[in-house]
Design a protein around this motif. Structure first.
Motif, PDB file in Angstrom:
ATOM      1  N   GLY A   1       0.809  -1.210   0.000  1.00 32.71           N
ATOM      2  CA  GLY A   1       0.000   0.000   0.000  1.00 32.71           C
ATOM      3  C   GLY A   1       0.844   1.263   0.000  1.00 32.71           C
ATOM      4  O   GLY A   1       1.930   1.300   0.576  1.00 32.71           O
ATOM      5  N   LYS A   2       0.356   2.271  -0.673  1.00 33.70           N
ATOM      6  CA  LYS A   2       1.053   3.554  -0.692  1.00 33.70           C
ATOM      7  C   LYS A   2       0.690   4.350   0.558  1.00 33.70           C
ATOM      8  O   LYS A   2      -0.435   4.256   1.061  1.00 33.70           O
ATOM      9  CB  LYS A   2       0.663   4.338  -1.944  1.00 33.70           C
ATOM     10  N   PRO A   3       1.624   5.125   1.075  1.00 30.66           N
ATOM     11  CA  PRO A   3       1.307   5.939   2.264  1.00 30.66           C
ATOM     12  C   PRO A   3       0.222   6.958   1.951  1.00 30.66           C
ATOM     13  O   PRO A   3       0.135   7.477   0.829  1.00 30.66           O
ATOM     14  CB  PRO A   3       2.643   6.614   2.593  1.00 30.66           C
ATOM     15  N   LEU A   4      -0.613   7.212   2.927  1.00 28.18           N
ATOM     16  CA  LEU A   4      -1.683   8.185   2.741  1.00 28.18           C
ATOM     17  C   LEU A   4      -1.102   9.584   2.580  1.00 28.18           C
ATOM     18  O   LEU A   4      -0.070   9.923   3.166  1.00 28.18           O
ATOM     19  CB  LEU A   4      -2.635   8.150   3.937  1.00 28.18           C
ATOM     20  N   SER A   5      -1.751  10.359   1.770  1.00 24.50           N
ATOM     21  CA  SER A   5      -1.309  11.744   1.603  1.00 24.50           C
ATOM     22  C   SER A   5      -1.580  12.525   2.884  1.00 24.50           C
ATOM     23  O   SER A   5      -2.479  12.192   3.666  1.00 24.50           O
ATOM     24  CB  SER A   5      -2.040  12.387   0.425  1.00 24.50           C
ATOM     25  N   LYS A   6      -0.787  13.550   3.095  1.00 28.83           N
ATOM     26  CA  LYS A   6      -0.945  14.342   4.306  1.00 28.83           C
ATOM     27  C   LYS A   6      -2.281  15.079   4.291  1.00 28.83           C
ATOM     28  O   LYS A   6      -2.708  15.611   3.272  1.00 28.83           O
ATOM     29  CB  LYS A   6       0.198  15.339   4.427  1.00 28.83           C
ATOM     30  N   VAL A   7      -2.911  15.071   5.429  1.00 31.18           N
ATOM     31  CA  VAL A   7      -4.200  15.746   5.558  1.00 31.18           C
ATOM     32  C   VAL A   7      -3.997  17.007   6.390  1.00 31.18           C
ATOM     33  O   VAL A   7      -3.439  16.956   7.489  1.00 31.18           O
ATOM     34  CB  VAL A   7      -5.245  14.827   6.222  1.00 31.18           C
TER      35      VAL A   7
END
Length: 294
Positions: A281-287
């Motif tokens: 899985g790719k890391p989640l984008s910063k929120v």
């Protein structure tokens, strides 16, 4: 119950398949199964090569996926069937598998026209050992272990013929050979048989039904795998059963997870590797948190 007896070569297999890159590289003979089975195994083989292991893959000339260009050594052997034969028998296999899932239980499947597909796969081993040049090459090459998919049984025969430790890579095993060979208890009062549609919470009637299915497997599975056992007996020049072929397996790598299986004890050489075929899985984008004041 007697404890499982592990061959002396078990640590070697663990080093080959599970250890980090610091482990000494080895030479591995790979006997895969065609189709979707190969997609997952290929990922593992490529990872082994990346870690420095030498890999040789043995495949039939007629296949769906195995004939595609690969980044490792491949040895092929001629078979007695065509691509059209393979496609035709596979379609019958798929149709019968769907019917057996609707009916419930593995026995209707074992006694269905789908057996023709397996007979075709079992014949691969005879074709392989008829290729004397290939057999001599495998004999002269000092392999450390056999990494195999047991679906067509040939990898098990090869491992026994060359007296090599074997590592099974599979989602599961037809019939009762896993529980017998790996000495994993699977009491029919608590563990539903394959395709039975039962759960581990059974009524007395369902337990009786499950017991009958278990007894049916004991009666019919040897008939289903008869040609595979006959070919292995011819190659090994001694009568063998399917249990004889499965029993020497050093490590069982099962592409499932204990959360998806019914509770039962397993031996230390049975390792669940479910999810190995999932992409990282790719890391989640910063929120960015926004606060609004009223």
């Amino acid at each position: 119950m007697a404890p499982a007896v592990f061959p002396a070569s078990l640590p070697l297999c663990v080093c080959l398949l599970l250890a980090s890159g610091l482990a000494q590289a080895g030479r591995l003979l790979v006997v895969p199964m065609d189709g979707s089975h190969w997609f997952t195994m290929q990922m593992v083989v490529e990872k082994l090569i990346h870690k420095g292991h030498e890999v040789v893959v043995v495949v039939p000339e007629v296949s769906w996926q195995l004939g595609k260009p690969l980044n490792f050594a491949v040895k092929t052997y001629a078979v007695s069937h065509t691509q059209e034969d393979l496609n035709r028998e596979f379609k019958i296999f798929i149709d019968e598998q769907w019917k057996s899932q609707q009916e419930g239980g593995i026995l209707p499947f074992l006694d269905s026209p789908a057996k023709g597909f397996f007979e075709l796969l079992f014949s691969h081993c005879k074709s392989l050992f008829n290729d004397k040049k290939l057999v001599e090459y495998l004999k002269q090459t000092s392999f450390d272990a056999v990494f195999l998919d047991p679906f067509d049984v040939c990898g098990l025969t090869i491992a026994k013929y060359f007296s090599l430790p074997s590592v099974v890579f599979s989602r599961g095993i037809f019939c009762y050979y896993l529980e017998d060979a790996a000495q994993c208890p699977s009491p029919p009062s608590y563990i539903p048989r394959m395709l039975s549609k039962l759960t581990d919470t059974m009524t007395f009637k369902e337990r009786t039904q499950n017991l009958l299915a278990y007894m049916g497997e004991r009666a019919f599975c040897h008939k289903f795998f008869k040609s595979a056992a006959d070919i292995a007996s011819e190659v090994l020049q001694t009568p063998v059963t399917m249990t004889d072929l499965f029993s020497p397996v050093s490590i069982w790598l099962l592409r499932t997870d204990f959360t998806l299986e019914f509770p039962r004890p397993v031996m230390p050489n049975v390792i669940y590797i479910g999810g190995i075929n999932c992409h990282q899985g790719k890391p989640l984008s910063k929120v960015h948190h926004l606060s609004f004041s009223t």
